[in-house]
Design an enzyme around this catalytic site. Structure first.
Site, PDB file in Angstrom:
ATOM      1  N   GLU A  30       9.031   7.757  -4.925  1.00 44.79           N
ATOM      2  CA  GLU A  30       7.602   8.141  -6.033  1.00 44.79           C
ATOM      3  C   GLU A  30       6.411   8.717  -5.415  1.00 44.79           C
ATOM      4  OE1 GLU A  30       8.458   5.323  -3.485  1.00 44.79           O
ATOM      5  OE2 GLU A  30       7.573   3.531  -4.210  1.00 44.79           O
ATOM      6  N   CYS A  34       5.218   2.035  -1.344  1.00 40.69           N
ATOM      7  CA  CYS A  34       4.359   1.657  -0.087  1.00 40.69           C
ATOM      8  C   CYS A  34       2.519   2.358  -0.261  1.00 40.69           C
ATOM      9  CB  CYS A  34       5.082   2.402   0.942  1.00 40.69           C
ATOM     10  SG  CYS A  34       4.828   4.050   0.660  1.00 40.69           S
TER      11      CYS A  34
HETATM   12  N1  THU Z   1      10.781   4.645   0.002  1.00 41.07           N
HETATM   13  C1  THU Z   1      10.301   4.571  -0.958  1.00 41.07           C
HETATM   14  O1  THU Z   1      11.372   5.520  -1.210  1.00 41.07           O
HETATM   15  N2  THU Z   1       9.647   4.280  -1.772  1.00 41.07           N
HETATM   16  C2  THU Z   1       8.951   3.012  -1.130  1.00 41.07           C
HETATM   17  O2  THU Z   1       8.122   2.922  -1.642  1.00 41.07           O
HETATM   18  C3  THU Z   1       9.580   2.493  -0.061  1.00 41.07           C
HETATM   19  C4  THU Z   1       9.751   2.992   1.070  1.00 41.07           C
HETATM   20  C5  THU Z   1      11.793   4.744   0.954  1.00 41.07           C
HETATM   21  C6  THU Z   1      11.338   5.695   2.684  1.00 41.07           C
HETATM   22  C7  THU Z   1      12.418   5.658   3.286  1.00 41.07           C
HETATM   23  O3  THU Z   1      14.084   6.269   2.955  1.00 41.07           O
HETATM   24  C8  THU Z   1      13.529   4.057   2.614  1.00 41.07           C
HETATM   25  O4  THU Z   1      12.777   4.015   2.120  1.00 41.07           O
HETATM   26  C9  THU Z   1      13.332   2.754   3.428  1.00 41.07           C
HETATM   27  O5  THU Z   1      11.678   2.612   3.657  1.00 41.07           O
END
Ligand code: THU
Length: 129
Positions: free
Chosen positions: A55, A86
């Protein structure tokens, strides 16, 4: 762009995810108020905390190209549950468009939609400064 097309772009970005550590791909497609679309994927790093979420990758691309008003974002993941943004990404997007729509997908490509404000009540913004 239709929601279906935006969803397709987010799903396509799963292939671009750089995820040697988590093996958890995330793709995002961000639509700006003017219709411009920016995509993103998660980009991990051997210094783990430097990891960029999908994002924020998309949002940084948009803002750096002069687009600071967002209409909606589709977030694609391959997990059974919906892939919610997140906390850091919620705050990052809230800075620009607290009322944007957030569309979260699961592995079956079902969608759960909500506003960013609903995902982040009482959010912090520049009015507090
Ligand atoms: N991750 C995202 O790209 N977006 C989110 O909102 C949640 C987490 C990614 C970060 C990391 O590379 C992987 O997911 C595991 O946490």
């Amino acid at each position: 762009m239709t929601e279906r097309e935006l969803t397709q772009k987010a799903v396509e970005m799963l292939e671009r995810a750089y995820i040697p550590y988590s093996h958890f791909p995330v793709g995002a497609a961000l639509e700006c108020e003017d219709g411009a679309v920016y995509t993103g994927c998660n980009i991990e790093n051997s210094s783990y905390s430097l990891t960029l979420c999908a994002e924020r990758t998309a949002a940084v691309k948009a803002v750096s190209e002069g687009h600071t008003k967002f209409r909606r974002i589709v977030i694609a993941g391959n997990s059974e549950d919906f892939c919610y943004p997140c906390g850091a990404c919620r705050q990052f997007l809230y800075e620009f468009s607290p009322d944007m729509e957030v569309i979260c997908l699961n592995r079956a490509r079902e969608a759960r939609k909500m506003t960013l404000r609903a995902l982040m009540p009482c959010g912090f913004d520049s009015t507090f400064l």
